[in-house]
Write a protein that holds these residues in place. Structure first.
Motif, mmCIF file in Angstrom:
data_model
loop_
_atom_site.group_PDB
_atom_site.id
_atom_site.type_symbol
_atom_site.label_atom_id
_atom_site.label_comp_id
_atom_site.label_asym_id
_atom_site.label_seq_id
_atom_site.Cartn_x
_atom_site.Cartn_y
_atom_site.Cartn_z
ATOM 1 N N ASP A 166 71.129 29.350 56.911
ATOM 2 C CA ASP A 166 70.874 30.648 56.288
ATOM 3 C C ASP A 166 69.563 30.619 55.514
ATOM 4 O O ASP A 166 69.084 29.555 55.107
ATOM 5 N N GLN A 167 69.007 31.822 55.286
ATOM 6 C CA GLN A 167 67.851 31.910 54.401
ATOM 7 C C GLN A 167 68.303 31.691 52.965
ATOM 8 O O GLN A 167 69.466 31.871 52.630
ATOM 9 N N LYS A 168 67.371 31.280 52.111
ATOM 10 C CA LYS A 168 67.719 30.957 50.726
ATOM 11 C C LYS A 168 67.474 32.133 49.781
ATOM 12 O O LYS A 168 68.022 32.164 48.676
ATOM 13 N N ARG A 169 66.675 33.087 50.208
ATOM 14 C CA ARG A 169 66.253 34.162 49.302
ATOM 15 C C ARG A 169 66.967 35.459 49.643
ATOM 16 O O ARG A 169 66.981 35.879 50.800
ATOM 17 N N ASN A 170 67.572 36.085 48.641
ATOM 18 C CA ASN A 170 68.187 37.396 48.829
ATOM 19 C C ASN A 170 67.169 38.485 48.502
ATOM 20 O O ASN A 170 66.722 38.602 47.356
ATOM 21 N N ILE A 171 66.818 39.264 49.496
ATOM 22 C CA ILE A 171 65.782 40.291 49.323
ATOM 23 C C ILE A 171 66.378 41.689 49.330
ATOM 24 O O ILE A 171 66.039 42.535 48.496
ATOM 25 N N PHE A 172 67.291 41.939 50.271
ATOM 26 C CA PHE A 172 67.856 43.276 50.431
ATOM 27 C C PHE A 172 69.257 43.349 49.846
ATOM 28 O O PHE A 172 69.969 42.348 49.751
ATOM 29 N N ALA A 173 69.648 44.562 49.470
ATOM 30 C CA ALA A 173 70.977 44.790 48.901
ATOM 31 C C ALA A 173 71.957 45.157 50.009
ATOM 32 O O ALA A 173 71.797 46.177 50.660
ATOM 33 N N TYR A 174 72.933 44.288 50.230
ATOM 34 C CA TYR A 174 74.003 44.581 51.178
ATOM 35 C C TYR A 174 75.190 43.685 50.846
ATOM 36 O O TYR A 174 75.118 42.846 49.938
#
Length: 339
Positions: free
Chosen positions: A316-324
């Motif tokens: 998985d990617q480590k950075r949360n960018i979008f809200a979901y």
């Protein structure tokens, strides 16, 4: 288009300013009302009731909302909850809150609404969506979790997409592709779908975000960094000639194996792409899936095995960018052809 934030008010501390930004991000992309940080807001409002006005300015009154508004129902529910939380403080009523709600209540609902997603660069991706999950006989008129997940993954691994010729299968209304085109700079990006209403909406969203399609550039105009095109691609009837003409060296897809009936046709198009790729292209395939039904997902993996396509789960990617909804389990598979 860039996200211009209203100037911060002097009465806010750092925690409250961050909360305003969080509400703005969540509101503009229409995150589920119940998922917004209302409990934290209730506490902060007891310390500073005027914080509600900052949130109002950064959401319902924001220029992006005025130009590209979320659905009427979403704005109504959001304002109702914001007013409720402010009233619980016992502070003096804020006329601006009630005026904003009255304006929404007196507006007419439309079938089309907008969601806007903020990129790390400050750019926005704005999408015109249908207010209904299933409309015109297709689920392709809304954005699903795996599309957001894959878009985040692409931002974090932009080198994989840079200067590539990319084909997206089942593009829907274009979120993943638009993020990649704005953040990763591929050489060419082909959006595809097979539903005419979706293709029409897709083209509108591409133009809405400041892009032109390849055929819309004049001969004398400067060549863009990324050539964008939209194609009608039926997985069952697509010809070898068309796939060779697309000349992709990277194929991506998100949330396309949600139904067992689709698994077979999707696997067939993947097999065709591996076989009908120009020699030397070294085709890579990435498929992001929200695992709603584990049986359907296992069927997809088994069908890949039976078809001679090898798969591996990517980290998985480590950075949360979008809200979901982060509770949804999403995986990205990297596919290669067994030799």
């Amino acid at each position: 288009m860039d996200l211009q934030l209203p100037s911060g008010d002097q009465f806010m501390d750092a925690t409250q300013a961050t909360m305003c930004d969080t509400f703005q991000r969540d509101f503009l992309c229409c995150r589920r009302i119940g998922s917004l940080p209302w409990k934290d807001l209730a506490h902060q409002l007891t310390l500073q009731p005027l914080l509600a006005l900052c949130i109002l300015e950064k959401t319902v009154k924001h220029p992006v909302c005025k130009k590209y508004p979320p659905s009427l129902q979403y704005r109504r529910l959001f304002l109702s909850e914001l007013i409720k939380k402010h009233e619980c403080t016992g502070a003096e009523p804020l006329d601006d809150l009630y005026s904003a709600l009255a304006e929404v209540l007196n507006s007419e609902e439309t079938a089309v609404c907008y969601k806007s997603y903020c990129l790390p660069t400050g750019d926005l991706i704005t999408l015109s969506e249908n207010a209904a999950i299933i409309s015109e006989g297709t689920t392709g008129l809304v954005t699903w979790e795996a599309a957001l997940f894959l878009a985040e993954w692409a931002i974090e691994h932009n080198d994989i997409f840079n200067n590539r010729t990319i084909l997206e299968l089942g593009s829907g209304i274009g979120l993943t592709g638009l993020v990649i085109c704005k953040s990763c700079y591929p050489k060419k990006y082909t959006f595809s779908d097979c539903h005419q209403k979706v293709l029409q909406q897709l083209k509108e969203n591409i133009r809405l975000n400041g892009f032109k399609l390849e055929e819309e550039h004049s001969v004398t105009s400067e060549k863009p960094k990324t050539l964008l095109s939209v194609t009608d691609l039926d997985w069952e009837s697509v010809t070898e000639h068309k796939l060779l003409k697309l000349d992709a060296d990277l194929v991506i897809a998100s949330d396309v194996v949600y139904d067992p009936d689709i698994v077979t046709s999707f696997t067939k198009i993947l097999r065709k792409l591996f076989h009908y790729t120009k020699p030397g292209n070294g085709l890579e395939v990435l498929v992001a899936s929200t695992i709603r039904n584990p049986e359907t997902y296992r069927l997809f993996q088994k069908t890949l095995d039976d078809t001679g396509i090898r798969w591996q789960v990517l980290p998985d990617q480590k950075r949360n960018i979008f809200a979901y909804d982060r509770n949804c389990k999403v995986e990205i598979l990297k596919l290669t052809l067994q030799v």
